[in-house]
Write a protein that holds these residues in place. Sequence first.
Motif, PDB file in Angstrom:
ATOM      1  N   HIS A   5      -9.412   0.690   3.416  1.00 33.96           N
ATOM      2  CA  HIS A   5      -8.687  -0.403   2.747  1.00 33.96           C
ATOM      3  C   HIS A   5      -7.849   0.193   1.631  1.00 33.96           C
ATOM      4  N   HIS A   7      -3.515   0.096   0.043  1.00 36.83           N
ATOM      5  CA  HIS A   7      -2.197  -0.540   0.117  1.00 36.83           C
ATOM      6  C   HIS A   7      -1.142   0.553   0.059  1.00 36.83           C
ATOM      7  N   GLU A  84      -4.991  -7.703   4.042  1.00 35.91           N
ATOM      8  CA  GLU A  84      -6.103  -8.234   3.304  1.00 35.91           C
ATOM      9  C   GLU A  84      -6.039  -9.758   3.305  1.00 35.91           C
ATOM     10  N   HIS A 146     -14.606  -6.062   1.925  1.00 35.42           N
ATOM     11  CA  HIS A 146     -14.094  -4.936   1.142  1.00 35.42           C
ATOM     12  C   HIS A 146     -14.484  -5.165  -0.320  1.00 35.42           C
ATOM     13  N   ASP A 194      -8.960   1.062  -2.059  1.00 41.20           N
ATOM     14  CA  ASP A 194      -8.170  -0.059  -2.572  1.00 41.20           C
ATOM     15  C   ASP A 194      -7.022   0.442  -3.459  1.00 41.20           C
TER      16      ASP A 194
HETATM   17 MN    MN Z   1      -6.933  -4.693  -1.780  1.00 38.70          MN
END
Ligand code: MN
Length: 252
Positions: A5, A7, A84, A146, A194
Amino acid sequence: MIDFHCHLDLYRDPESVIRQCAEKRLYVLSVTTTPSAWTRTNALAVGHPRIRTALGLHPELARERISELPLFDELLPKVRYVGEVGLDGSPEFRDRWKHQVQVFEHILAACAAAGGRIISIHSRRAVPEVLDRLQQHKHAGVAVLHWYSGTKRDLELAIDSGCWFSVGPAMVFSKKGRELIQMMPPTRVLTETDGPFTSMNGETALPWDVSFVESHLMTVWDKSPQDTQAQLSLNLETLLKGSIRPNIESSQ
Ligand code: MN
């Protein structure tokens, strides 16, 4: 190593991060926060088979981007991963709770209708509400919670309902997070950062900072570094094999 997970599209220089991920042979689930970000984020990963791009609509953006649900539905046949998505019960997002629920329920129903997806889920201050919706949409696919930050009791419920967990640096930094990690079945844990929303030693976390989480899991599971990595790879393989009746257009 696996960052399940992060971005990628929100790093200042995504191309450079992706290049380094490729050099380090990292498996990355690159999540998105809006359906309109998916196409260009997916394009970043072309030529990098270990990077997969999830189709998302973040709960914090549910009100602003609810109009993108038709685009979500249009893109869903192309993806194996969704995220997400989820619900956020924090006071600052309470005013958009209705939109959040509408978006999340729509997405779960769409995933179920599409044959199931692997779903990276945000559940801050909303674990029971997320579990309720997953219960109502049993065929949505496999839920990967997550950065789980709920109670121990709710974690037990999540485990009983078949959820998986992606565990990041912030969880390892907190005592409560470490206690939660200890309760998670090792066969249903993946690592995540994350990034770029987390930091490591004052710097923005990068996908390969999952090594820090791996070291922690090694201690918790009482395994060698090799066996810890083997467990995590096996988990990813199991997740991919077991989860889905794919009727998906692309090669994802
Ligand atoms: Mn996130």
